[in-house]
Design a protein around this motif. Structure first.
Motif, PDB file in Angstrom:
ATOM      1  N   ILE A   1      36.945  35.118  39.167  1.00  0.00           N
ATOM      2  CA  ILE A   1      36.428  36.343  38.571  1.00  0.00           C
ATOM      3  C   ILE A   1      37.510  37.404  38.700  1.00  0.00           C
ATOM      4  CG2 ILE A   1      34.580  38.066  38.643  1.00  0.00           C
ATOM      5  CD1 ILE A   1      32.888  35.857  40.063  1.00  0.00           C
ATOM      6  N   ARG A   2      37.970  37.881  37.566  1.00  0.00           N
ATOM      7  CA  ARG A   2      39.130  38.785  37.545  1.00  0.00           C
ATOM      8  C   ARG A   2      38.718  40.245  37.337  1.00  0.00           C
ATOM      9  NH1 ARG A   2      43.955  36.718  38.735  1.00  0.00           N
ATOM     10  NH2 ARG A   2      44.557  34.735  37.765  1.00  0.00           N
ATOM     11  N   GLY A   3      39.368  41.118  38.114  1.00  0.00           N
ATOM     12  CA  GLY A   3      39.330  42.551  37.837  1.00  0.00           C
ATOM     13  C   GLY A   3      38.022  43.247  38.121  1.00  0.00           C
ATOM     14  N   ALA A   4      37.192  42.662  38.979  1.00  0.00           N
ATOM     15  CA  ALA A   4      35.891  43.275  39.252  1.00  0.00           C
ATOM     16  C   ALA A   4      36.015  44.393  40.282  1.00  0.00           C
ATOM     17  CB  ALA A   4      34.921  42.219  39.782  1.00  0.00           C
ATOM     18  N   THR A   5      35.067  45.297  40.229  1.00  0.00           N
ATOM     19  CA  THR A   5      34.852  46.207  41.357  1.00  0.00           C
ATOM     20  C   THR A   5      33.765  45.577  42.217  1.00  0.00           C
ATOM     21  OG1 THR A   5      35.456  48.177  40.090  1.00  0.00           O
ATOM     22  CG2 THR A   5      34.137  48.510  42.075  1.00  0.00           C
ATOM     23  N   VAL A   6      34.177  45.037  43.347  1.00  0.00           N
ATOM     24  CA  VAL A   6      33.231  44.380  44.241  1.00  0.00           C
ATOM     25  C   VAL A   6      32.400  45.440  44.953  1.00  0.00           C
ATOM     26  CG1 VAL A   6      32.995  42.920  46.300  1.00  0.00           C
ATOM     27  CG2 VAL A   6      34.766  42.404  44.583  1.00  0.00           C
TER      28      VAL A   6
ATOM     29  N   GLU B   1      33.035  49.535  48.398  1.00  0.00           N
ATOM     30  CA  GLU B   1      33.461  49.025  47.100  1.00  0.00           C
ATOM     31  C   GLU B   1      34.980  48.852  47.115  1.00  0.00           C
ATOM     32  OE1 GLU B   1      32.385  51.355  43.738  1.00  0.00           O
ATOM     33  OE2 GLU B   1      30.297  51.632  44.349  1.00  0.00           O
ATOM     34  N   PHE B   2      35.479  47.842  46.375  1.00  0.00           N
ATOM     35  CA  PHE B   2      36.916  47.660  46.254  1.00  0.00           C
ATOM     36  C   PHE B   2      37.211  46.790  45.035  1.00  0.00           C
ATOM     37  CE2 PHE B   2      35.126  44.436  48.997  1.00  0.00           C
ATOM     38  CZ  PHE B   2      35.725  43.243  48.609  1.00  0.00           C
ATOM     39  N   ARG B   3      38.403  46.966  44.463  1.00  0.00           N
ATOM     40  CA  ARG B   3      38.817  46.156  43.330  1.00  0.00           C
ATOM     41  C   ARG B   3      39.439  44.862  43.828  1.00  0.00           C
ATOM     42  NH1 ARG B   3      39.832  48.658  38.459  1.00  0.00           N
ATOM     43  NH2 ARG B   3      40.226  46.527  37.724  1.00  0.00           N
ATOM     44  N   ALA B   4      39.073  43.727  43.220  1.00  0.00           N
ATOM     45  CA  ALA B   4      39.624  42.449  43.661  1.00  0.00           C
ATOM     46  C   ALA B   4      39.293  41.356  42.661  1.00  0.00           C
ATOM     47  CB  ALA B   4      39.061  42.064  45.041  1.00  0.00           C
ATOM     48  N   ASP B   5      40.052  40.277  42.751  1.00  0.00           N
ATOM     49  CA  ASP B   5      39.692  39.015  42.109  1.00  0.00           C
ATOM     50  C   ASP B   5      38.946  38.184  43.147  1.00  0.00           C
ATOM     51  OD1 ASP B   5      41.230  39.930  40.004  1.00  0.00           O
ATOM     52  OD2 ASP B   5      42.969  38.691  40.508  1.00  0.00           O
ATOM     53  N   VAL B   6      38.031  37.352  42.697  1.00  0.00           N
ATOM     54  CA  VAL B   6      37.236  36.519  43.606  1.00  0.00           C
ATOM     55  C   VAL B   6      37.278  35.083  43.105  1.00  0.00           C
ATOM     56  CG1 VAL B   6      34.936  36.103  44.569  1.00  0.00           C
ATOM     57  CG2 VAL B   6      35.736  38.459  44.225  1.00  0.00           C
ATOM     58  N   LEU B   7      37.729  34.174  43.973  1.00  0.00           N
ATOM     59  CA  LEU B   7      37.831  32.756  43.633  1.00  0.00           C
ATOM     60  C   LEU B   7      36.699  31.988  44.297  1.00  0.00           C
ATOM     61  CD1 LEU B   7      39.412  30.394  42.323  1.00  0.00           C
ATOM     62  CD2 LEU B   7      40.741  30.246  44.461  1.00  0.00           C
ATOM     63  N   CYS B   8      36.004  31.197  43.493  1.00  0.00           N
ATOM     64  CA  CYS B   8      34.889  30.386  43.981  1.00  0.00           C
ATOM     65  C   CYS B   8      35.214  28.912  43.784  1.00  0.00           C
ATOM     66  CB  CYS B   8      33.604  30.719  43.232  1.00  0.00           C
ATOM     67  SG  CYS B   8      33.166  32.470  43.226  1.00  0.00           S
TER      68      CYS B   8
ATOM     69  N   GLU C   1      38.366  32.836  48.295  1.00  0.00           N
ATOM     70  CA  GLU C   1      39.472  33.786  48.393  1.00  0.00           C
ATOM     71  C   GLU C   1      39.105  35.064  47.652  1.00  0.00           C
ATOM     72  OE1 GLU C   1      44.376  33.872  47.836  1.00  0.00           O
ATOM     73  OE2 GLU C   1      43.188  32.198  47.016  1.00  0.00           O
ATOM     74  N   ILE C   2      39.505  36.174  48.244  1.00  0.00           N
ATOM     75  CA  ILE C   2      39.317  37.483  47.637  1.00  0.00           C
ATOM     76  C   ILE C   2      40.630  38.247  47.774  1.00  0.00           C
ATOM     77  CG2 ILE C   2      38.058  39.674  47.722  1.00  0.00           C
ATOM     78  CD1 ILE C   2      35.682  38.194  48.906  1.00  0.00           C
ATOM     79  N   GLY C   3      41.114  38.807  46.680  1.00  0.00           N
ATOM     80  CA  GLY C   3      42.364  39.547  46.739  1.00  0.00           C
ATOM     81  C   GLY C   3      42.798  39.997  45.367  1.00  0.00           C
ATOM     82  N   GLU C   4      43.935  40.638  45.310  1.00  0.00           N
ATOM     83  CA  GLU C   4      44.460  41.127  44.043  1.00  0.00           C
ATOM     84  C   GLU C   4      45.389  40.100  43.416  1.00  0.00           C
ATOM     85  OE1 GLU C   4      46.142  44.987  44.329  1.00  0.00           O
ATOM     86  OE2 GLU C   4      44.425  45.852  45.387  1.00  0.00           O
ATOM     87  N   ASN C   5      45.289  39.975  42.111  1.00  0.00           N
ATOM     88  CA  ASN C   5      46.188  39.108  41.338  1.00  0.00           C
ATOM     89  C   ASN C   5      46.246  37.677  41.884  1.00  0.00           C
ATOM     90  OD1 ASN C   5      46.978  41.355  39.684  1.00  0.00           O
ATOM     91  ND2 ASN C   5      48.297  42.029  41.385  1.00  0.00           N
TER      92      ASN C   5
ATOM     93  N   ASP D   1      36.317  37.383  33.011  1.00  0.00           N
ATOM     94  CA  ASP D   1      36.825  38.747  32.992  1.00  0.00           C
ATOM     95  C   ASP D   1      35.704  39.706  33.385  1.00  0.00           C
ATOM     96  OD1 ASP D   1      38.075  41.149  32.579  1.00  0.00           O
ATOM     97  OD2 ASP D   1      38.197  40.967  30.388  1.00  0.00           O
ATOM     98  N   ALA D   2      35.879  40.379  34.512  1.00  0.00           N
ATOM     99  CA  ALA D   2      34.861  41.320  34.992  1.00  0.00           C
ATOM    100  C   ALA D   2      35.393  42.746  35.021  1.00  0.00           C
ATOM    101  CB  ALA D   2      34.376  40.898  36.377  1.00  0.00           C
ATOM    102  N   SER D   3      36.464  43.009  34.281  1.00  0.00           N
ATOM    103  CA  SER D   3      36.998  44.370  34.249  1.00  0.00           C
ATOM    104  C   SER D   3      35.957  45.308  33.647  1.00  0.00           C
ATOM    105  CB  SER D   3      38.297  44.417  33.436  1.00  0.00           C
ATOM    106  OG  SER D   3      38.101  43.877  32.139  1.00  0.00           O
TER     107      SER D   3
END
Length: 477
Positions: free
Chosen positions: A9-14, A20-27, A34-38, A49-51
């Motif tokens: 999941i790319r570009g979400a505001t978790v 709250e924080f901006r991150a990508d989330v891998l499932c 994994e949670i992190g940027e890029n 795309d969750a932007s």
């Protein structure tokens, strides 16, 4: 069951309960890994795309009744239909209720409900009701906690001559729950008062749905809440009050919590936004559709419930989803006390609470997460497996579009019910995509629920608290 793909999941505001924080989330494998940027996408990965959207933990509804046999009929939403409807609204887990008939062994009822729940499309767990008492109930409570992952027991203080728990049952069950590290929950209405008021109203010729709220005034709920809280205080066990609907019951919770007692309160989405005017509808079918217990109240009680959520004295939002159609409600055509009690809402809860709470400024987004998932997961001991967007948590996630509007209606709902208590209400904020156990189950308005894909959630017991004050005082004598 189809093989799970990796999902990125790319570009979400978790949005979690704390920040709250901006991150990508891998499932992967049904978990958040994994949670992190890029983040880099592994092979065999689908990207979402969750932007511009929020990524929320999947909702948990702590109060549903799927396929419930009740008042001479059976709720029309079974575990598949009910959990599928929940998925369409962003609720990925429910805690339903095993309700033994009087003298029915608890374990026998539990296994019966487990059989029905095999159909679930979403995740599920159970509270088990204590509707009678002897040594076998004492024994079965222990087996349910130690072997089957049950850590909460329900007590109906209403429904005289059916499943009502009197004070003796409450005391015995609360004591056993304390020993086991389990949480007593209560439906707080004085069943004797309700019964007497029903008879008086019927004798006066008040037989229609308008008699339902008259037979269950706020004082009836407040008295029972006070009594249950007092019993819990003496025994020294935490307590959870379901579907708090009025100022009277809320005040009982506030007083106890202010004094340091561990009391938790639940509000229903319906009670937060729907008032009691529906009972006056001259059309019986429409008026009867609102019959649930406790009933819908005057607007001043709605305002108080929102204040309870804002102040932290109420902790969860639920639905009491228990759907009966017009033909079933017609059993009470000439006697409102025979109208099967129940309404829907598992599909609409998240959107209704977001629209009425977040969009109005009553709640922050993190507070929304607390009352729709995180608090429930913490109270019933499944956090952070559920209720959080965190590495190691289950991949039950909602990509939430804050701009998406939807008009709620029985004509478009996934529930099998023929009425919607939120009929015609337009909400802003709705799921764009829902993941359950790492799999996309709802996307762009399309429901892809899979019968039997839901998982049973075991809930470990709590560490029992120190001895209650009365016991320490007695030992000092």
């Amino acid at each position: 069951m189809s093989k799970l793909l990796n999902l990125l999941i790319r570009g979400a505001t978790v949005v979690n309960a704390d920040r709250e924080f901006r991150a990508d989330v891998l499932c992967a494998g049904g978990k958040i890994v994994e949670i992190g940027e890029n983040l880099e996408a592994p092979t065999n990965t689908r990207e979402l795309d969750a932007s511009g959207a929020y990524l929320l933990p999947g909702g948990i509804d702590p109060h549903t009744h799927m396929q419930l046999p009740f008042m001479g009929t059976v709720a029309v939403d079974g575990f598949y239909e009910g959990t599928a409807a929940g998925l369409a609204g962003g609720t990925t887990s429910i805690i339903d209720f095993v309700i033994p008939a009087p003298q029915e062994p608890l374990l026998e009822a539990y296994h019966k409900w487990c059989g029905w729940a095999q159909e679930s499309a979403g995740n599920y767990s159970f509270h088990v009701a204590v509707t009678w008492w002897d040594e076998t109930v004492h024994r079965d409570m222990g087996i349910l906690v130690k072997e089957h992952g049950i850590n909460s027991f329900k007590h109906f203080m209403a429904y005289k001559n059916a499943i009502m728990a009197d004070d003796e049952i409450l005391v015995n069950s609360f004591r056993r729950a304390l020993e086991l590290g389990a949480m007593p929950t209560v439906h707080a209405e004085n069943g004797e008062l309700v019964y007497q008021l029903q008879q008086e109203l019927l004798a006066k010729g008040i037989t229609g749905p308008a008699g339902h709220p008259l037979s269950r005034p706020p004082a009836v709920e407040g008295e029972a809440a006070n009594r249950a809280i007092a019993i819990a205080q003496v025994i020294g066990v935490p307590i959870y009050i379901v579907h708090v609907s009025c100022i009277d019951a809320l005040n009982a919770i506030i007083r106890a919590r202010t004094a340091g007692q561990r009391v938790y309160g639940e509000a229903l989405a319906g009670h937060l936004v729907t008032d009691d005017r529906g009972y006056q509808d001259p059309d019986f079918a429409r008026a009867a559709a609102y019959v649930m217990s406790p009933p819908f109240r005057e607007k001043k009680h709605q305002d108080a419930l929102w204040q309870g959520l804002q102040s932290g004295h109420l902790h969860t939002t639920a639905t009491d989803h228990c759907v009966f159609c017009a033909g079933q409600k017609a059993a009470g055509k000439d006697d409102f006390s025979k109208i099967p009690n129940g309404c829907g809402g598992v599909e609409e809860r998240m959107a209704v609470v977001w629209d009425a709470g977040v969009n109005s400024g009553k709640l922050t987004r993190s507070e929304f997460v607390r009352i729709t998932s995180a608090n429930c997961a913490q109270i019933f001991n499944i956090y952070p497996r559920k209720g959080a967007v965190a590495v190691g948590s289950d991949a039950d996630l909602v990509i939430w579009d804050p701009h998406k509007s939807k008009t709620l209606s029985a004509k478009t709902q996934f529930s099998k019910g023929d009425f919607n208590v939120f009929e015609g209400r337009t909400v802003r904020g709705f799921p764009a995509t829902v993941l359950c156990n790492g799999k996309v189950v709802f996307e762009d308005g399309q429901l892809m629920a899979e019968r039997g894909a839901g998982r049973y959630i075991e809930r470990a017991p709590f560490t029992p608290l120190a001895a209650p004050l009365w016991q320490a005082a007695a030992e000092a004598l």
